[in-house]
Design an enzyme around this catalytic site. Structure first.
Site, short mmCIF file in Angstrom:
data_model
loop_
_atom_site.label_atom_id
_atom_site.label_comp_id
_atom_site.label_asym_id
_atom_site.label_seq_id
_atom_site.Cartn_x
_atom_site.Cartn_y
_atom_site.Cartn_z
N PHE A 70 -3.09 -5.72 0.18
CA PHE A 70 -1.77 -5.08 0.24
C PHE A 70 -1.04 -5.27 -1.08
O PHE A 70 -1.36 -6.16 -1.88
CB PHE A 70 -0.93 -5.65 1.39
CG PHE A 70 -0.64 -7.12 1.26
CD1 PHE A 70 0.52 -7.56 0.63
CD2 PHE A 70 -1.51 -8.07 1.76
CE1 PHE A 70 0.79 -8.92 0.49
CE2 PHE A 70 -1.25 -9.43 1.64
CZ PHE A 70 -0.10 -9.85 1.00
N CYS A 71 -0.06 -4.40 -1.32
CA CYS A 71 0.81 -4.50 -2.49
C CYS A 71 2.17 -3.93 -2.10
O CYS A 71 2.42 -3.65 -0.92
CB CYS A 71 0.21 -3.79 -3.70
SG CYS A 71 -0.15 -2.05 -3.44
N THR A 72 3.04 -3.74 -3.04
CA THR A 72 4.42 -3.35 -2.71
C THR A 72 4.49 -1.98 -2.05
O THR A 72 5.05 -1.82 -0.96
CB THR A 72 5.30 -3.36 -3.97
OG1 THR A 72 5.19 -4.63 -4.60
CG2 THR A 72 6.76 -3.09 -3.62
N ILE A 85 3.81 -2.85 1.50
CA ILE A 85 4.80 -3.68 2.18
C ILE A 85 6.04 -2.87 2.54
O ILE A 85 6.63 -3.06 3.61
CB ILE A 85 5.20 -4.88 1.29
CG1 ILE A 85 3.96 -5.70 0.93
CG2 ILE A 85 6.25 -5.75 1.97
CD1 ILE A 85 4.17 -6.60 -0.28
#
Length: 235
Positions: A172-174, A201
């Site tokens: 996952f990332c922003t 996210i």
């Protein structure tokens, strides 16, 4: 109240400069603020303005790049989260410095299905963001590599992960864009099952109720707000 839209789209652009000039002409003198990066591989931006201005921007990008409004991450801000309006030409819309085809990325996981996936003890949950981002918030049980920049991710994988041992990876990332390249890279390196949180996210915070959330802390963002949590999302 400002509407904040975060988006990206990997698409081949024959003339990035022309697209930048169209955007400049259309939005100069409006209330639109923020930065959109434009490169031969697509567009990546976070912009703020009133709802009507954001609608006009997204309609335009939909026409020119095929940006899907359903994949845009929306939040709100009471004060201007950016100081200026910038449309910038770049070599990459997210710097990775390792040749990879982001259109051959891993398997998307919708926000509503993410909790179930990361609860599986056989899944390695991997935070692909920089250390200063993961220090203020991440998902429960996630591995947080010591990354100074996203371009360090490939070296981390080569040094620390094994396709035969880490057979199921959920990253996952922003906002999702880093995982497009990171998951594609891991697949190229032979990792058999690579998943990534669709919309990142930000989409998770927008769609998953705080009472059911596995997110711990706050999400670092690149504007005047510095970080957000569930309460900052319109959805």
């Amino acid at each position: 109240m400002y509407t904040v839209a975060a988006y990206y789209r990997f698409v081949t652009l024959a003339d990035p400069s022309a697209l930048r000039e169209e955007l400049r002409t259309m939005f100069a003198g409006t209330d639109l603020l923020g930065t959109t990066l434009i490169a031969p591989e697509g567009v990546n931006g976070t912009m703020a303005g009133d709802a009507a201005t954001i609608d006009r921007l997204l309609d335009f990008l939909g026409e020119r790049t095929g940006l899907d409004r359903g994949e845009v991450k929306f939040s709100v801000a009471e004060v201007a989260p950016f100081r200026r309006l910038k449309f910038k030409l770049k070599r990459e819309i997210i710097t990775f410095r390792n040749p990879v085809d982001p259109t051959n990325a891993g398997q998307y996981v919708e926000a509503k299905d993410w909790n179930e996936l990361i609860a599986d003890p056989g899944v390695l949950v991997l935070d692909t963001r920089n250390t200063y981002e993961s220090e203020i918030g991440t998902f429960a049980g996630a591995v947080t590599p010591a990354l100074a920049t996203f371009s360090d991710f490939a070296a981390y994988v080569r040094a620390n992960l094994d396709p035969e041992k880490h057979t199921r990876v959920a990253m996952f990332c922003t906002g999702g864009i880093r995982c497009e390249k990171a998951s594609a890279y891991m697949l190229e390196q032979g990792f058999p099952e690579v998943y990534h949180l669709k919309g990142g996210i930000l989409k998770y915070l927008e769609e998953v109720e705080a009472g059911k959330s596995q997110w711990q802390g706050e999400c670092y963002i690149f504007d005047e707000r510095v970080s957000v949590d569930h309460e900052d999302f319109a959805g």
